[in-house]
Design an enzyme around this catalytic site. Structure first.
Site, PDB file in Angstrom:
ATOM      1  N   ASP A 151      32.421 -14.929  45.109  1.00 54.05           N
ATOM      2  CA  ASP A 151      32.217 -13.944  46.158  1.00 54.05           C
ATOM      3  C   ASP A 151      31.347 -12.782  45.681  1.00 54.05           C
ATOM      4  O   ASP A 151      31.798 -11.957  44.884  1.00 54.05           O
ATOM      5  CB  ASP A 151      33.603 -13.441  46.606  1.00 54.05           C
ATOM      6  N   ASP A 351      25.043 -11.706  51.160  1.00 50.48           N
ATOM      7  CA  ASP A 351      26.456 -11.937  50.896  1.00 50.48           C
ATOM      8  C   ASP A 351      26.734 -13.441  50.868  1.00 50.48           C
ATOM      9  O   ASP A 351      26.262 -14.178  51.734  1.00 50.48           O
ATOM     10  CB  ASP A 351      27.287 -11.256  51.994  1.00 50.48           C
TER      11      ASP A 351
END
Ligand SMILES: *[C@@H]1O[C@H](CO)[C@@H](O)[C@H](O)[C@H]1NC(C)=O
Ligand SMILES: *[C@@H]1O[C@H](CO)[C@@H](O)[C@H](O)[C@H]1NC(C)=O
Ligand SMILES: *[C@@H]1O[C@H](CO)[C@@H](O)[C@H](O)[C@H]1NC(C)=O
Ligand SMILES: *[C@@H]1O[C@H](CO)[C@@H](O)[C@H](O)[C@H]1NC(C)=O
Ligand SMILES: *[C@@H]1O[C@H](CO)[C@@H](O)[C@H](O)[C@H]1NC(C)=O
Ligand SMILES: *[C@@H]1O[C@H](CO)[C@@H](O)[C@H](O)[C@H]1NC(C)=O
Length: 472
Positions: A151, A351
């Site tokens: 992440d 992201d």
């Protein structure tokens, strides 16, 4: 033939399939416009039920296989992780975006840290919704295998730990520090403990002399536990003793769904990137597969960037996110008419965990209008949650879509792979995989659906992000 402005499209499309290759060859003769379109088999946009791992990786020393957790290559619970509905996928996306916005409003500067000691703990908006792609790493001695979501939007690496106060069901046995010879607690007097405030927004506490972290969101999801140090094994030669992570004893994390935790690749002192800087030089790269039924790679360290890579400066905003200077969008070879301040108002992050790309309202409406115009030969279909430009392709076996590319500061164009343009809502309904932010002041997000097949390189020490076509 058309201008050589976007030579990348050419190479890019050719890589995507033999079919497309033939199409392009014939289209040159027909002329100009086709260079700015992709014609793809509709079946190729749908996930396959058989796992077809990428033949490209992982080849390099410090590479891990990256798997979509709901795809057919996922071994999560024997491949039985229940696939979320689209409503759930997009509701998680919304929630993740809300948490990103909320964390961007939290000011992590030194002076603010002083202030936050005297204020109530911050509670982030949204939820700790995770991304979609996981890797397998080893934790402890002897080593436990854990499946962690990688992440770029989080910094603290987290997994559930025994003794659990409350743990959700996960894929692998819950890590038990008392069974490992290399685990140690981090003391609350240490500088590392105080660094948690950037990663979590909350001032850490003490239990005895042990540092306690807490990460909390406004949907009640939270993780609280010991801040510990443990040996983290990436590959047989890449072993990191004393890796700092959150050993979660009270975890209420709805979106995790059998995943063992998170590998935090954002930007701060506690991030995996910083903790492994000596070995990997704050350099990592990944390629997300075109389909969830294939695999990609996550590579640490610079083992020689491919020559077709183009680098963009990473903006230094003092946040944990990776900001890029998006300046324009090209649709079918033409620049969309969007005022440059539309993108500069709130900026754009890249992201790994947000699915679709979220654009400022003015940019999205220009894209939507242009796309509808170029897709007008296809019957439209009802909108679906956050996606409002949808087509009923049940009568077709192939679809021709306009190319989409992003122009970044430094005059770098990144072409979106054909697999990243239409989101398959069902086997016949497909939607433009972009959506609009609710306010012009909301940050833009370059989502993972659009990053597919790109080799994405984060040279954090060098302050730049690179993109190259055909990474996996
Ligand atoms: C941007 O790059 C393209 C080639 O990719 C070139 O044709 C164009 O002149 C460049 N523009 C500027 C302002 O440098
Ligand atoms: C963070 O704090 C600094 C100094 O107080 C201020 O200039 C800056 O605008 C703040 N940033 C955000 C995102 O609130
Ligand atoms: C952990 O994973 C490695 C490599 O995939 C495998 O060889 C090993 O048997 C696994 N160990 C356990 C305890 O599952
Ligand atoms: C620390 O303790 C205070 C008071 O009990 C509590 O409000 C706060 O949330 C705690 N912080 C953490 C990280 O648990
Ligand atoms: C870590 O700290 C907790 C709380 O103080 C304690 O219960 C636990 O035994 C400690 N673990 C180790 C390995 O010291
Ligand atoms: C565990 O977390 C939940 C949710 O934050 C909270 O209600 C509960 O009191 C916690 N339990 C303990 C023992 O800390």
């Amino acid at each position: 033939m058309a201008t050589p402005t976007y030579p990348m499209f050419l190479k890019f499309s050719m890589l995507s399939s033999t079919l497309l290759f033939c199409f392009l060859l014939s289209s040159f003769k027909r002329g100009h416009a086709s260079q700015y379109q992709h014609t793809v088999q509709i079946s190729s946009l749908l996930p396959a039920s058989v796992c077809n791992p990428s033949t490209k990786g992982p080849s390099k020393g410090s590479s891990l296989t990256l798997t979509h957790r709901y795809g057919s290559c996922s071994q999560i619970s024997g491949g039985k992780a229940s696939t979320p509905t689209l409503t759930e996928i997009f509701s998680r996306d919304r929630s993740r975006v809300k948490s990103i916005r909320s964390r961007l409003n939290f000011n992590s500067s030194k002076s603010n840290f002083q202030t936050s000691l005297a204020t109530l703990p911050a509670i982030y908006g949204g939820s700790l919704s995770t991304g979609d792609y996981f890797v397998s790493v080893g934790l402890g001695t002897p080593k436990n295998n854990l499946s962690l979501i990688f992440d770029t939007g989080s910094t603290l690496t987290l997994t559930q730990c025994q003794p659990c106060v409350s743990c959700y069901q996960q894929q692998d046995p819950i890590f038990d520090p008392s069974m490992s010879s290399t685990y140690s607690n981090i003391t609350c007097a240490s500088a590392e403990c105080s660094h948690l405030v950037t990663a979590t927004g909350v001032t850490p506490n003490c239990s005895g002399s042990t540092c306690i972290y807490r990460i909390q969101y406004d949907d009640q999801s939270s993780s609280v536990g010991f801040f510990g140090q443990e040996t983290l094994t990436i590959t047989s030669t890449d072993v990191f003793p004393g890796f700092m992570f959150g050993c979660g004893e009270n975890n209420s994390l709805s979106g995790f769904d059998l995943i063992d935790g998170l590998l935090g690749l954002g930007r701060d002192q506690l991030s995996f990137v910083s903790q492994t800087a000596q070995k990997y030089g704050q350099y990592f790269s990944y390629c997300l597969p075109a389909r969830s039924s294939s695999t990609g790679t996550l590579t640490f360290g610079n083992s020689g960037a491919p020559s077709n890579l183009k680098f963009i400066p990473m903006l230094n905003t003092g946040t944990t996110f990776y900001f890029l200077d998006l300046t324009a969008i090209y649709l079918g070879g033409s620049e969309l008419s969007i005022s440059p301040t539309t993108f500069s108002t709130a900026g754009t992050i890249i992201d790994s965990g947000t699915v679709v790309t979220w654009l400022p309202p003015a940019a999205y409406s220009a894209l939507q209008m242009g796309f509808r115009q170029q897709m007008r030969m296809y019957p439209s279909a009802p909108s679906n949650s956050i996606l409002d430009t949808c087509y009923d392709l049940s009568a077709y076996t192939t679809v021709t879509v306009p190319t989409i590319s992003f122009l970044f500061g430094g005059n770098v164009t990144v072409g979106i792979d054909p697999s990243g343009i239409l989101y398959p809502v069902s086997s016949s309904q497909f939607c433009l995989a972009f959506t609009a932010n609710s306010a012009a002041s909301d940050v833009g997000i370059f989502g993972n659906f659009q990053q597919k097949t790109l080799e994405v390189v984060y040279d954090v020490a060098g302050g730049k992000v690179g993109f190259g076509p055909g990474g996996c």
